[in-house]
Design a protein around this motif. Structure first.
Motif, PDB file in Angstrom:
ATOM      1  N   UNK A 241      17.834  -9.197   9.439  1.00 52.42           N
ATOM      2  CA  UNK A 241      18.312 -10.499   9.886  1.00 52.42           C
ATOM      3  C   UNK A 241      19.564 -10.330  10.738  1.00 52.42           C
ATOM      4  N   UNK A 242      19.699 -11.179  11.738  1.00 53.45           N
ATOM      5  CA  UNK A 242      20.924 -11.198  12.520  1.00 53.45           C
ATOM      6  C   UNK A 242      21.862 -12.230  11.909  1.00 53.45           C
ATOM      7  N   UNK A 243      23.011 -11.773  11.429  1.00 58.67           N
ATOM      8  CA  UNK A 243      23.976 -12.640  10.754  1.00 58.67           C
ATOM      9  C   UNK A 243      25.347 -12.483  11.409  1.00 58.67           C
ATOM     10  N   UNK A 244      26.338 -13.189  10.904  1.00 54.32           N
ATOM     11  CA  UNK A 244      27.698 -13.127  11.448  1.00 54.32           C
ATOM     12  C   UNK A 244      28.671 -12.752  10.340  1.00 54.32           C
ATOM     13  N   UNK A 245      29.580 -11.812  10.627  1.00 55.72           N
ATOM     14  CA  UNK A 245      30.620 -11.421   9.682  1.00 55.72           C
ATOM     15  C   UNK A 245      31.974 -11.905  10.165  1.00 55.72           C
ATOM     16  N   UNK A 251      27.599 -14.826   7.017  1.00 55.16           N
ATOM     17  CA  UNK A 251      26.888 -16.108   7.037  1.00 55.16           C
ATOM     18  C   UNK A 251      25.565 -15.956   7.772  1.00 55.16           C
ATOM     19  N   UNK A 252      24.599 -16.830   7.434  1.00 47.85           N
ATOM     20  CA  UNK A 252      23.315 -16.859   8.146  1.00 47.85           C
ATOM     21  C   UNK A 252      23.512 -17.630   9.450  1.00 47.85           C
ATOM     22  N   UNK A 298      13.477 -18.533   6.115  1.00 43.30           N
ATOM     23  CA  UNK A 298      13.650 -19.494   7.207  1.00 43.30           C
ATOM     24  C   UNK A 298      14.406 -18.876   8.375  1.00 43.30           C
ATOM     25  N   UNK A 299      15.440 -18.104   8.070  1.00 44.54           N
ATOM     26  CA  UNK A 299      16.241 -17.476   9.117  1.00 44.54           C
ATOM     27  C   UNK A 299      15.390 -16.471   9.896  1.00 44.54           C
ATOM     28  N   UNK A 300      14.582 -15.716   9.175  1.00 43.93           N
ATOM     29  CA  UNK A 300      13.681 -14.747   9.805  1.00 43.93           C
ATOM     30  C   UNK A 300      12.638 -15.459  10.665  1.00 43.93           C
ATOM     31  N   UNK A 301      12.086 -16.569  10.164  1.00 45.63           N
ATOM     32  CA  UNK A 301      11.103 -17.320  10.939  1.00 45.63           C
ATOM     33  C   UNK A 301      11.685 -17.852  12.235  1.00 45.63           C
ATOM     34  N   UNK A 302      12.915 -18.350  12.185  1.00 50.45           N
ATOM     35  CA  UNK A 302      13.573 -18.849  13.393  1.00 50.45           C
ATOM     36  C   UNK A 302      13.821 -17.717  14.380  1.00 50.45           C
ATOM     37  N   UNK A 303      14.220 -16.569  13.844  1.00 52.23           N
ATOM     38  CA  UNK A 303      14.491 -15.391  14.663  1.00 52.23           C
ATOM     39  C   UNK A 303      13.235 -14.926  15.405  1.00 52.23           C
ATOM     40  N   UNK A 304      12.113 -14.829  14.662  1.00 56.45           N
ATOM     41  CA  UNK A 304      10.871 -14.362  15.260  1.00 56.45           C
ATOM     42  C   UNK A 304      10.307 -15.384  16.245  1.00 56.45           C
ATOM     43  N   UNK A 305      10.465 -16.669  15.936  1.00 56.27           N
ATOM     44  CA  UNK A 305       9.955 -17.702  16.839  1.00 56.27           C
ATOM     45  C   UNK A 305      10.748 -17.715  18.131  1.00 56.27           C
ATOM     46  N   UNK A 306      12.066 -17.575  18.020  1.00 55.03           N
ATOM     47  CA  UNK A 306      12.910 -17.469  19.225  1.00 55.03           C
ATOM     48  C   UNK A 306      12.423 -16.324  20.106  1.00 55.03           C
TER      49      UNK A 306
END
Length: 678
Positions: A241-245, A251-252, A298-306
């Motif tokens: 997953x691409x997240x932010x530190x 955070x997601x 959900x985060x992964x689904x958004x990432x792959x759809x993008x």
């Protein structure tokens, strides 16, 4: 989602939905990433594409410039395409091809009022010459008076009574009724649009739009605006997953894809929720015992759809502007649905029955996000045949996302929602190879299709996409067995999923409008296939054959792939609610009797084609019914091919097409018709 009203003159939906869509009904979202640099051709996966007709990948600044240019010249454009003095255009979207052709999508106003069903697409060549105008309605926009006899308060009360009958848990309108011009069906009419909020009876947010005639108080139409729709995920295994530190907190928040964020509603049903945040970068444990598991899915689904939209079509986010939507999980308690909502520009997931099966699977995420893409391109009305095409678009693109992700825990297939156990017995929600396997969807088009719930009227379009991609008959793909039938019993040879996706997306973004029906979708996808792959190749023929295989239009070459055709091009006017008219064709030089699969193809212009009764009259005088009257068939025009067992007729002689309009308000024309002897 509830099925729309099928009353006379009410089966088209408004040109612009204000809000959202669900999976059982499910809907769509798409996060977005900033593009920069010079425009370039879309990285096409399909191969053998005519690059001149491929949409260019535009940077946000380039897209903004095209939109500004369109806005600056919209008055000139309105005059050039023949709009009236009181009509104005509002720019919605723009697509530019590699050859310089620009496809500009507009909404329309009349005397300052929004025209629902007035949207259109103008294709302009690099030279500046207008090549084509695709309109949601061909009717002239004109009303006798702009002074309503009905008060806004009365219109609101009528809308509220409709909402209560549909199970709305709200007693007030979200906004005061607004005056509009209703042009999606019949004669353009001054009307009120009232939006009722609150919740539907299953807990889904409610955005019921009710269109009321401002002169008579009659309900013209209603439609639902809500379109229902390292991470240790529940459905896709362990993923990146691409997240932010920030300091010691993760955070997601996906900064590489337009800043898409995933929030935890913690079983609430309003607000944004709380951004998923923790001290380490490992999310969830693969089960529902950890709230972050659904967040990771959900985060992964958004990432792959993008990434799917970006790398397959060159699209940067739902609006193609590089800006992200966001996701919300753990909506409500045991909420068995997911939905896209235009008003918050977000997608939302329930946790399923007993909070045991969150609706966050990969194809569901792709489905929901794609509702957002449809809303910001064709704007297909979420009711009638256009609503079925809207739902099918999300199923088609959600399937594309699943194959694109190439995830070994959730391999690509032509099943919708197979991971979320929404039926409680392990079966998928929908099947694309044979939609009727779900017990409610239809495999092929028929005149009453638009009266079904949009999640079932989507079946024929899903079936079309499967046939175009994979062909008919038995096949095993990634371990799943399929066996796809055809309405005419003839085989279809697929062209591959990549090419099928390119054709559907181009039609969605440059050919479809808010009122596109199945017949118009055939026209749009054929135009798209012709632009991408030419009109003489296998791709164009496969589009023809796949539509014919779901009972929309004729096969390539006519009938079973060839034959001799006889045609009349003499125009014959069809009087409104009047006597039958005929057009004749004389056949000579043949021997014996006509075949048992004679093909008859009318080309008739007529709004609300359900008014028409059409017969073929053989040389003996025997009538063969081609099309019955249908009060619910609101689509425009008749261009279908009908198969007739005419084996008792001599082939030579005079054949007639007989047409009668059996209801008031519309006139039409027999433009041409032909009979084909296979």
């Amino acid at each position: 989602m509830r099925s729309s009203s099928s009353r006379r003159r009410t089966s088209h939906t408004p040109a612009r939905r204000a809000a959202a869509v669900a999976l059982v009904g499910v809907s769509a979202l798409l996060a977005a990433a900033v593009q920069s640099g010079a425009a370039s051709a879309v990285p096409v996966q399909a191969g053998n594409v005519d690059l001149a007709h491929v949409a260019m990948k535009l940077s946000p600044s380039q897209r903004a410039e095209l939109l500004r240019d369109a806005d600056t010249t919209k008055a000139d454009t309105a005059r050039a395409i023949g709009l009236g003095a009181q009509e104005k255009l509002v720019v919605r979207d723009v697509v530019k091809d590699a050859d310089g052709t620009v496809h500009t999508r507009y909404e329309r106003t009349y005397a300052g009022l929004p025209v629902l069903g007035g949207d259109l697409v103008v294709d302009t060549a690099k030279s500046g010459q207008t090549q084509r105008v695709i309109k949601a309605t061909s009717a002239t926009i004109k009303v006798a008076t702009l002074a309503p006899a009905l008060t806004a308060a009365t219109a609101e009360q009528k809308a509220l009574s409709v909402a209560r009958a549909e199970g709305s848990k709200k007693t007030d309108a979200d906004h005061a009724p607004r005056k509009v011009i209703w042009a999606a069906s019949g004669t353009p009419t001054l009307a009120y649009e009232t939006v009722i909020g609150g919740f539907q009876d299953d807990g889904t947010p409610n955005q019921l739009h009710v269109i009321t005639d401002a002169a008579t108080g009659k309900e013209l139409f209603r439609y639902q605006g809500i379109e229902t729709g390292v991470g240790n995920t529940q459905y896709s295994g362990q993923v990146t997953l691409t997240t932010t530190q920030s300091g010691s907190t993760y955070t997601l928040n996906d900064g590489s894809r337009g800043g898409h964020k995933t929030y935890n509603l913690n079983h609430g049903s309003s607000g944004t929720g709380t951004l998923f945040s923790q001290s380490n970068d490992t999310w969830g444990n693969g089960t529902t015992s950890n709230a972050a598991t659904a967040g990771a899915d959900a985060h992964y689904g958004a990432q792959e759809t993008w990434d799917f939209y970006k790398n397959t079509f060159g699209r940067s986010g739902i609006k193609n502007d590089g800006q992200a939507a966001y996701s919300r999980v753990h909506y409500g308690n045991s909420y068995v649905n997911a939905f896209w909502d235009d008003s918050c520009f977000c997608m939302t997931y329930g946790d399923g029955s007993g909070n045991a099966d969150p609706l966050t699977a990969l194809d569901v995420a792709g489905h929901e996000m794609s509702h957002g893409v449809t809303s910001n391109t064709a704007g297909l009305n979420y009711s009638g045949e256009s609503g079925g095409l809207n739902e099918a678009t999300s199923d088609i693109m959600g399937t594309g996302v699943e194959f694109y992700a190439n995830n070994s825990s959730d391999v690509g297939d032509y099943l919708i929602g197979e991971k979320i156990n929404i039926n409680g017995d392990g079966t998928p929600l929908r099947y694309m190879d044979k939609p009727s396997k779900d017990g409610s969807s239809k495999d092929s088009w028929y005149s009453g299709l638009g009266g079904l719930d949009v999640h079932y009227s989507s079946g024929p379009a899903n079936h079309f996409f499967y046939l175009l991609s994979e062909g008919s008959g038995a096949k095993v793909i990634n371990g799943v067995s399929y066996n796809s039938p055809t309405a005419d019993g003839l085989p279809v040879t697929g062209i591959g999923r990549d090419k099928a996706l390119q054709i559907w997306y181009r039609a969605l973004t440059t050919k479809f409008t808010s009122t596109t029906n199945y017949a118009s979708a055939r026209t749009g996808t054929l135009a798209a296939a012709g632009e991408l792959y030419g009109t003489t190749g296998a791709e164009y023929k496969a589009v023809q054959d796949a539509w014919a295989a779901i009972a929309v239009g004729s096969r390539s070459g006519g009938g079973s792939g060839g034959g001799t055709s006889y045609e009349s091009t003499t125009k014959v006017s069809i009087p409104d609610n009047g006597p039958a008219v005929t057009s004749s064709i004389t056949v000579s030089g043949r021997t014996g009797n006509a075949p048992n699969n004679l093909q008859v193809t009318p080309n008739i212009t007529h709004t609300w084609r359900g008014d028409l009764v059409i017969d073929l009259i053989g040389p003996s005088g025997t009538a063969y019914r081609l099309k019955n009257f249908s009060s619910s068939d609101s689509a425009d025009n008749v261009t279908d091919t009908y198969t007739v067992n005419a084996s008792s007729e001599t082939a030579n002689g005079t054949w007639k097409l007989r047409v009668q309009d059996q209801a008031a308000q519309d006139v039409g024309t027999i433009n041409s018709w032909k009979i084909t002897f296979p």
